[in-house]
Design an enzyme around this catalytic site. Structure first.
Site, PDB file in Angstrom:
ATOM      1  N   GLY A  93      25.966  11.148 -69.238  1.00  0.00           N
ATOM      2  CA  GLY A  93      26.875  12.281 -69.407  1.00  0.00           C
ATOM      3  C   GLY A  93      27.975  12.056 -70.422  1.00  0.00           C
ATOM      4  N   MET A 141      31.326   8.912 -71.710  1.00  0.00           N
ATOM      5  CA  MET A 141      31.811   7.540 -71.602  1.00  0.00           C
ATOM      6  C   MET A 141      33.305   7.454 -71.903  1.00  0.00           C
ATOM      7  SD  MET A 141      31.164   4.473 -70.889  1.00  0.00           S
ATOM      8  CE  MET A 141      32.470   3.250 -70.901  1.00  0.00           C
ATOM      9  N   GLU A 142      33.995   6.691 -71.045  1.00  0.00           N
ATOM     10  CA  GLU A 142      35.459   6.666 -71.048  1.00  0.00           C
ATOM     11  C   GLU A 142      36.087   5.634 -71.976  1.00  0.00           C
ATOM     12  OE1 GLU A 142      33.493   5.655 -68.398  1.00  0.00           O
ATOM     13  OE2 GLU A 142      34.365   3.908 -67.407  1.00  0.00           O
ATOM     14  N   ASN A 143      35.449   5.268 -73.084  1.00  0.00           N
ATOM     15  CA  ASN A 143      36.039   4.295 -74.017  1.00  0.00           C
ATOM     16  C   ASN A 143      37.527   4.574 -74.217  1.00  0.00           C
ATOM     17  OD1 ASN A 143      33.205   3.662 -74.703  1.00  0.00           O
ATOM     18  ND2 ASN A 143      33.320   5.649 -75.707  1.00  0.00           N
ATOM     19  N   GLU A 164      36.264  11.589 -67.463  1.00  0.00           N
ATOM     20  CA  GLU A 164      36.448  10.529 -68.466  1.00  0.00           C
ATOM     21  C   GLU A 164      37.931  10.287 -68.721  1.00  0.00           C
ATOM     22  OE1 GLU A 164      33.824   8.995 -68.748  1.00  0.00           O
ATOM     23  OE2 GLU A 164      32.487  10.601 -68.101  1.00  0.00           O
ATOM     24  N   GLU A 169      34.003   4.305 -60.343  1.00  0.00           N
ATOM     25  CA  GLU A 169      33.223   5.545 -60.385  1.00  0.00           C
ATOM     26  C   GLU A 169      33.415   6.420 -59.143  1.00  0.00           C
ATOM     27  OE1 GLU A 169      32.289   6.620 -62.999  1.00  0.00           O
ATOM     28  OE2 GLU A 169      31.983   4.890 -64.294  1.00  0.00           O
TER      29      GLU A 169
HETATM   30  N1  TRP Z   1      31.078   5.167 -67.208  1.00  0.00           N
HETATM   31  C1  TRP Z   1      30.427   6.395 -67.553  1.00  0.00           C
HETATM   32  C2  TRP Z   1      30.996   7.452 -66.633  1.00  0.00           C
HETATM   33  O1  TRP Z   1      30.679   7.594 -65.534  1.00  0.00           O
HETATM   34  C3  TRP Z   1      28.970   6.420 -67.403  1.00  0.00           C
HETATM   35  C4  TRP Z   1      28.112   5.449 -68.115  1.00  0.00           C
HETATM   36  C5  TRP Z   1      27.740   4.236 -67.734  1.00  0.00           C
HETATM   37  C6  TRP Z   1      27.373   5.682 -69.270  1.00  0.00           C
HETATM   38  N2  TRP Z   1      26.828   3.701 -68.563  1.00  0.00           N
HETATM   39  C7  TRP Z   1      26.576   4.567 -69.502  1.00  0.00           C
HETATM   40  C8  TRP Z   1      27.321   6.749 -70.124  1.00  0.00           C
HETATM   41  C9  TRP Z   1      25.683   4.505 -70.577  1.00  0.00           C
HETATM   42  C10 TRP Z   1      26.446   6.687 -71.196  1.00  0.00           C
HETATM   43  C11 TRP Z   1      25.638   5.589 -71.398  1.00  0.00           C
HETATM   44  O2  TRP Z   1      31.883   8.127 -66.919  1.00  0.00           O
HETATM   45 ZN    ZN Z   2      32.682   7.552 -64.627  1.00  0.00          ZN
END
Ligand code: TRP
Ligand code: ZN
Length: 890
Positions: free
Chosen positions: A263, A265-267, A300, A322
């Protein structure tokens, strides 16, 4: 057998990396990375003489130097997993040059090419595919990122943190430097480059600072970013107001791409999104999409505190960030909806999803606690259990402690752990300290898998006005866990009078009647008995209101009592739940009737309950739409001892048709009444009206109403928004109307250039039924895998067509001759070569194989064995799924 990693084997890192300076020379075929690490031995390491190990996969080492001196081959070892440098027993500077190929990276982990752009995805273990580094979340470093690239191909180059310098190079390329002020684990690193444009805005924070917000997309998507940016503003405001958490950066960016495994990613400061979770306008997004996008943007953003500032010690702790962040995004969405009945609908949808996906996962070979004890591949544990059940566990804590104490505990959790990489215990400890409660029994929710069953039985003493209630909890055995300890389960109890009013809930021995309404109890033992007194009549029980605990409740109600709750329960969740139960039972009854070839009428009780809800002027359209929605075939089947997807499908169709026929005029009237005037707005009120109109049209159409067919056709052509257009297309595709082909072709022509729409179109194809005389849907799906708008390399295409077919079209996938399974095996093997994470998701479609009728079960088993036979070619991701599916159940 794949290699298993155990939670108990955690060891502190042997070395820490204080700072890292990354220099990228961008090139889609071969990008050069120069990485400079300031490394020192970790005083907390149990093994001071351990060599420095840097993970590295699919990266080519060019050179490595220690404190300025280039090492020759005998001074380090290099294998397929990384680089080992012995003798780093004092602070040292490690300089590494290496290369990787974005274009060759079809796994979409690390840095990869998405069209002409470059994107990164590092969680969980993608950073090791960019450069050599201790790729584990407990190594936190300060990042400086220098990016050099052609101004033609990469006019925009982004990374985490603040842009500090920018200059032109002699060779005509541009160089930018970003400095991220916050130490972070490498899974939060991000880099984006390409021809992107942005929608930007200033935003005033509560603390008086002004920040820059922006959403970066391909030029053709700029008209789909307004909702994204506005959602981000609402998320920032909400985190300030509800949790007292401020944005800690001057600059916050969102990027959207069509090539993405999950979905979003929280970089840190540079969130990257799958386009389907970010981009919206009325032509490409439905009401549900608008709501989901707001939720994911929130999710995110909220990770900035619950995930980034307070991060994970190791990947077993995944639910710490999460589960908590899903809980936060659920609350955010609920608060944005505002009004109690709209909030209830949100809760209902979340529980529907939990039951349809998590309860099923927990009853299969991949069942695991929200904090797993072991894994082979961590990517396989980004599951509904870790996320959604994890959120339920956090919600139970809030329920048990009360909102105020829970907030105190949350504040404490953030304050104490800011800047640290911690375990789930840190959260429970903060809650214990804030509440003064011992939460050691509650911790069972983190350790035990399986869905608890709570069985309630009562006895009524009319003369004494006394009700004795016994609640028993049992949790089935799950892989690795034959026996379970009892859980601490919040147990709300309410009594309703025959008039539907809430009564006081008074325990024997209590002097006065409490106020009428819900009373919260706790179940801590396998069996608990409550004695209630002061009751003038035998009450109807309304238990587990609001779905306080993620359990399967058997309240011992008969059909009349369930219908009574559907008509009267003031708790909207339980009212929905009762109607849902009636519908599920009606499908069971019809399924049995089909199997026994003994035709049977759909119970008038169900028809009547549905009619009552439909007519009730006090209920919102949105609520009516969820209450009257047919339960999914998979959800129904899950309750059968042996699943026969064809019988369930036939039963399902019969119930839908009977409901439509018996209430036809009411449905047609509702459809007419629920027309939404004016310009499109995704407000809860308007979305609710659209949902109810489309539900009513669907039932009327299922009943064969020609008027409904005309209304649907008109709606397809005249709709001002995708919600209505898509609903119309779907209703047509799911029916036997000859006109459906024209409509499908028309939609395809109009949607051809928009990936978001193509994916929706593919899903309609993959999930539609086939009728006598039509080829099986399997043939259609196979054909579509070869069409120009489908690519096995694009995860959204794969989810939209293949996963939708495997998971959401049981009666077409489970063909008696096993051809659906053979196709599944072929696709899993092909995906396995391209993208192991996506392949492993697709592979899970056969998890439940033991539950099916013997003929199907045997064929599913054969398909699993045919994949297992290719063991040597399988990625660890797919190997783990197949191995667990085939393993003995316990
Ligand atoms: N940490 C992300 C979320 O839940 C999800 C996530 C974990 C992710 N691994 C990933 C997204 C690999 C893309 C690809 O918000
Ligand atoms: Zn998450």
């Amino acid at each position: 057998m794949g290699k298993t990693i155990h939670r108990g084997d955690y060891r502190a890192p042997s070395h820490l990396v204080e700072t890292i300076r990354l220099e990228f020379d961008l090139d889609a075929d071969e990008t050069l990375v120069k990485s400079t690490l300031e490394v020192r031995p970790n005083p907390e390491s149990a093994d001071p003489s351990a060599p420095l190990f840097l993970n590295g996969e699919d990266v080519k080492l060019v050179s490595v130097a220690l404190d300025g001196r280039e090492l020759h081959e005998g001074e380090y070892t290099l294998d397929a997993h990384g680089l080992t440098i012995p003798g780093v027993t004092a602070p040292a500077s490690v300089e590494i040059r290496s290369t990787f190929s974005p274009k060759a990276n079809t796994a979409l982990s690390g840095i990869y090419a998405s069209g002409a752009n470059l994107m990164s995805q590092c969680e969980a273990q993608g950073f090791r595919r960019i450069t050599f580094f201790p790729d584990r979340p407990d190594v936190l470093s300060r990042y400086t990122t220098v990016i050099r690239g052609s101004t033609e191909t990469y006019p925009v180059m982004l990374s985490n943190g603040n842009l500090t310098t920018e200059r032109m190079l002699d060779d005509g390329r541009r160089e930018v430097t970003y400095v991220d002020p916050f130490p972070k684990p490498c899974y939060l690193f991000a880099l984006v480059a390409g021809r992107l444009v942005s929608r930007a805005s200033k935003f005033d924070l509560k603390d008086g600072r002004t920040v820059d917000l922006s959403v970066w997309v391909d030029p053709q998507d700029l008209d789909k970013t307004e909702h994204t940016l506005e959602s981000l503003k609402r998320a920032i405001r909400w985190d300030e107001e509800r949790w007292g958490l401020e944005l800690d950066l001057k600059d916050f960016k969102i990027v959207a791409t069509n090539d993405f495994n999950f979905g979003a990613m929280e970089n840190k400061g540079l969130n990257i999104f799958n386009a389907r979770c970010a981009l919206a306008n009325p032509a490409v997004a439905t009401d549900a999409d608008y709501e989901r996008i707001e939720g994911v943007v929130g999710h995110e953003y909220f990770h900035n505190w619950t995930g980034d500032r307070v991060t994970l010690r190791d990947w077993f702790q995944l639910t710490l960030k999460e589960g908590l962040t899903v809980f936060r995004d659920q609350e955010f969405t609920a608060d944005m909806l505002g009004e109690p009945s709209a909030r209830a609908v949100k809760r209902i949808r979340d529980v529907e999803y939990l039951r349809a996906a998590q309860f099923v996962e927990d009853a299969g070979p991949m069942s695991h606690p929200i904090r797993p004890e072991s894994y082979q591949n961590i990517n396989n544990f980004y599951t509904v259990t870790v996320y959604e059940k994890g959120a339920e566990v956090i919600r139970m804590l809030q329920t048990l402690l009360g909102r105020e104490v829970f907030r105190k505990g949350f504040d404490r959790y953030i304050a104490v752990n800011d800047g640290h990489a911690v375990t789930c215990e840190a959260f429970l400890k903060a809650m214990e300290e804030a509440s003064g409660r011992d939460l050691s029994q509650f911790a069972n929710w983190y350790a035990q898998s399986g869905t608890p069953r709570v069985t309630v039985r009562t006895s009524w003493d009319a003369a004494a006005g006394r009700l004795t209630l016994t609640a028993e909890q049992t949790t089935p055995a799950t892989p690795g866990q034959p026996v379970k300890r009892p859980f601490l389960i919040p147990f709300p109890v309410a009594f309703l009078s025959a008039a539907g009013e809430e009564l006081p809930v008074r325990l024997a021995g209590e002097a006065d009647d409490p106020l009428p309404g819900t009373r919260m109890f706790e179940l801590t033992e396998e069996r608990t008995t409550f004695v209630f007194e002061g009751l003038a009549e035998k009450p109807v029980l309304s238990l587990n209101r609001g779905f306080a605990a993620p359990v399967i409740l058997d309240a011992g109600l008969n059909d009349e009592e369930t219908a009574f709750l559907a008509a009267n329960d003031p708790d909207p969740f339980n009212r929905w739940n009762a109607m849902n139960r009636l519908l599920i039972d009606a499908v069971h009854a019809q399924t049995r009737a089909k199997l026994l070839r003994q035709p049977e009428e759909v119970s008038p009780l169900v028809i009547g309950a549905a009619a009552q809800i439909l007519k009730n002027p006090t209920l919102s359209p949105a609520f009516k739409a969820v209450a009257l929605a047919m339960p999914g075939e998979k959800l129904v089947a899950e309750e059968d001892p042996l699943i026969d997807p064809h019988a369930v499908h036939a039963g399902w169709v019969a119930v839908r048709q009977a409901l439509g026929e018996k209430n036809l005029s009411a449905f047609l009237e509702t459809a007419a009444e629920m027309v939404v005037e004016g310009p499109y707005e995704p407000t809860p009120e308007k979305a609710g009206r659209r949902a109810l109109r489309n539900l009513a049209l669907g039932y009327a159409h299922a009943a064969g109403s020609p008027r409904a067919a005309i209304m649907i056709k008109d709606q397809f052509h005249e709709a001002t928004n995708l919600t209505d257009r898509l609903a119309a297309l779907q209703m047509m595709a799911n029916s036997q109307t000859p006109a459906k082909q024209d409509m499908e072709v028309e939609a395809l022509k109009a949607w051809y250039n928009e990936p978001l729409l193509i994916n929706k179109w593919l899903t309609i194809q993959a999930t539609s039924p086939s009728f006598p005389g039509e080829p099986p849907v399997l043939e259609r799906v196979k054909e579509l895998t070869r069409c120009p708008f489908f690519s096995m390399k694009n995860p959204n295409n794969v989810y939209a067509l293949l996963c939708a077919f495997f998971q959401q079209n049981p009666s077409e996938f489970h063909l008696a001759d096993g051809s659906g399974y053979a196709f599944w095996a072929e696709m899993v093997l092909e995906l396995n070569r391209i993208n192991p994470q996506v392949a492993a998701r697709a592979a899970r479609a056969l998890d439940q194989w033991r539950r099916y009728t013997p003929a199907l079960s045997r064929r599913m088993h054969e398909a699993l064995l045919s994949v297992e036979a290719k063991k040597s070619e399988l990625s660890p991701n797919v190997a783990e799924i197949i191995e667990k599916a085939l393993a003995n159940p316990l």
